[in-house]
Motif scaffolding. Structure first.
Motif, mmCIF file in Angstrom:
data_model
loop_
_atom_site.group_PDB
_atom_site.id
_atom_site.type_symbol
_atom_site.label_atom_id
_atom_site.label_comp_id
_atom_site.label_asym_id
_atom_site.label_seq_id
_atom_site.Cartn_x
_atom_site.Cartn_y
_atom_site.Cartn_z
ATOM 1 N N ASP A 23 54.890 65.216 29.273
ATOM 2 C CA ASP A 23 54.698 64.071 30.161
ATOM 3 C C ASP A 23 55.357 64.292 31.521
ATOM 4 O O ASP A 23 56.105 65.260 31.739
ATOM 5 C CB ASP A 23 55.167 62.775 29.499
ATOM 6 N N HIS A 24 55.049 63.400 32.448
ATOM 7 C CA HIS A 24 55.510 63.535 33.831
ATOM 8 C C HIS A 24 57.036 63.544 33.929
ATOM 9 O O HIS A 24 57.615 64.339 34.693
ATOM 10 C CB HIS A 24 54.937 62.384 34.672
ATOM 11 N N GLU A 25 57.687 62.694 33.163
ATOM 12 C CA GLU A 25 59.145 62.609 33.240
ATOM 13 C C GLU A 25 59.806 63.927 32.842
ATOM 14 O O GLU A 25 60.770 64.370 33.480
ATOM 15 C CB GLU A 25 59.647 61.478 32.350
ATOM 16 N N MET A 26 59.290 64.584 31.809
ATOM 17 C CA MET A 26 59.857 65.867 31.391
ATOM 18 C C MET A 26 59.668 66.905 32.495
ATOM 19 O O MET A 26 60.565 67.720 32.762
ATOM 20 C CB MET A 26 59.213 66.347 30.101
ATOM 21 N N GLU A 28 59.560 66.327 35.674
ATOM 22 C CA GLU A 28 60.546 66.022 36.716
ATOM 23 C C GLU A 28 61.920 66.559 36.348
ATOM 24 O O GLU A 28 62.662 67.062 37.201
ATOM 25 C CB GLU A 28 60.617 64.508 36.938
ATOM 26 N N LEU A 29 62.270 66.468 35.075
ATOM 27 C CA LEU A 29 63.578 66.966 34.631
ATOM 28 C C LEU A 29 63.646 68.496 34.703
ATOM 29 O O LEU A 29 64.671 69.063 35.086
ATOM 30 C CB LEU A 29 63.867 66.475 33.217
ATOM 31 N N GLN A 54 49.628 72.768 27.619
ATOM 32 C CA GLN A 54 50.538 71.669 27.295
ATOM 33 C C GLN A 54 51.616 71.442 28.345
ATOM 34 O O GLN A 54 52.125 70.325 28.460
ATOM 35 C CB GLN A 54 51.209 71.929 25.938
ATOM 36 N N VAL A 55 51.979 72.486 29.080
ATOM 37 C CA VAL A 55 53.097 72.365 30.037
ATOM 38 C C VAL A 55 52.644 72.619 31.468
ATOM 39 O O VAL A 55 52.701 71.726 32.316
ATOM 40 C CB VAL A 55 54.249 73.320 29.655
ATOM 41 N N TRP A 59 52.154 69.820 34.875
ATOM 42 C CA TRP A 59 53.408 69.769 35.630
ATOM 43 C C TRP A 59 53.167 70.285 37.044
ATOM 44 O O TRP A 59 52.688 71.384 37.236
ATOM 45 C CB TRP A 59 54.451 70.620 34.892
ATOM 46 N N ASP A 60 53.509 69.473 38.000
ATOM 47 C CA ASP A 60 53.426 69.885 39.406
ATOM 48 C C ASP A 60 54.684 70.690 39.717
ATOM 49 O O ASP A 60 55.591 70.231 40.390
ATOM 50 C CB ASP A 60 53.315 68.652 40.316
ATOM 51 N N TYR A 61 54.709 71.929 39.203
ATOM 52 C CA TYR A 61 55.959 72.694 39.260
ATOM 53 C C TYR A 61 56.247 73.182 40.681
ATOM 54 O O TYR A 61 55.349 73.518 41.454
ATOM 55 C CB TYR A 61 55.943 73.865 38.273
#
Length: 250
Positions: A23-26, A28-29, A54-55, A59-61
């Motif tokens: 999810d987005h929160e993960m 961000e962390l 899945q990752v 994720w906008d890494y």
């Protein structure tokens, strides 16, 4: 714990629910960890394609930090790192065709020997050839999460299958992964192998690594990391992982 240079994660059951997207929160962390100057690695029983789905795709890494982000899919049997504009494969410990055939034959024979009844409904692939690893997923890789959780919550069914498999697969390691899976690799190819590659290729001693995972019980695919002497934190799912990462960021 806060001073560790590299934070390593399992994926299914740790960063994500089994087979589900991060999810987005993960995300961000993870970005915050990289932004703090720490290195981050994922050492997963899943394939690079699973990690991507899945990752990475969720994720906008932060690309400016990707030199410090490393992927060790298939329990460390492969290593991917960011190149100029893409993920580059550094190494791959592939199984031979005859090894794969031997594992598949043993799986079919051992399921009935273990006294397990094959589920009537299979969702997608049941035996997955990941080239460096054969993964058996009892309900199929596309099975709904709730069905996966309820099929073998204690691990007893998979331990019975593992016990029936072991005599047939000398020279291979068999570990429980996810909620319904068995991961089978050559002996010595496990998540501790991934840690050794981090030490060798990235120059990070295991004393500077902390690993977050959910399968440290005997036979679980995270247990080799703990046995290797790496500091470990046991997670109960993504929410506990988020709490642990927030603590590491303090």
């Amino acid at each position: 714990m806060h001073s560790k240079r590299l934070i390593a994660f399992d994926m299914d059951g740790t960063l994500t629910e089994s087979g589900c997207s991060m999810d987005h929160e993960m995300g961000e962390l993870l970005s915050a960890l990289l932004g703090s100057g720490r290195m981050v690695a994922i050492i997963s029983g899943g394939s690079f394609e699973s990690l991507n789905r899945q990752v990475l795709a969720r994720w906008d890494y932060p690309r400016k930090f990707l030199k410090n982000f490393f992927l060790f899919p298939l329990c460390g049997a492969t290593f991917w790192r960011w190149g100029k504009n893409s993920w580059d494969l550094v190494y791959k410990e592939a199984l031979l065709k005859e090894e794969k055939d031997k594992i598949v034959r043993a799986l079919f024979a051992s399921f009935s020997d273990a006294g397990c009844v094959r589920p009537q409904n299979i969702y997608g692939e049941e035996i997955i050839d990941l080239d460096t690893q054969i993964t058996f997923t009892a309900l199929g890789r596309e099975a709904p999460l709730e069905l996966k959780r309820n099929w073998d919550p204690s691990g007893d069914k998979r331990f019975k299958i593992k016990s029936a498999l072991a005599p047939r697969l000398s020279g291979f390691d068999i570990r429980l992964g996810g909620t319904t899976s068995l991961d089978i690799t050559r002996s010595g190819i496990d998540k501790a192998f991934g840690i050794k590659q981090i030490e060798k290729l990235l120059g990070i001693p295991k004393s500077d690594i902390i690993f977050l995972g959910d399968s440290f019980y005997g036979g679980g695919n995270d247990s080799p990391v703990k046995l290797a002497g790496v500091a470990c934190l046991e997670m109960t799912g993504p929410e506990s992982t988020k709490a642990a990462v927030r603590e590491l960021l303090r």
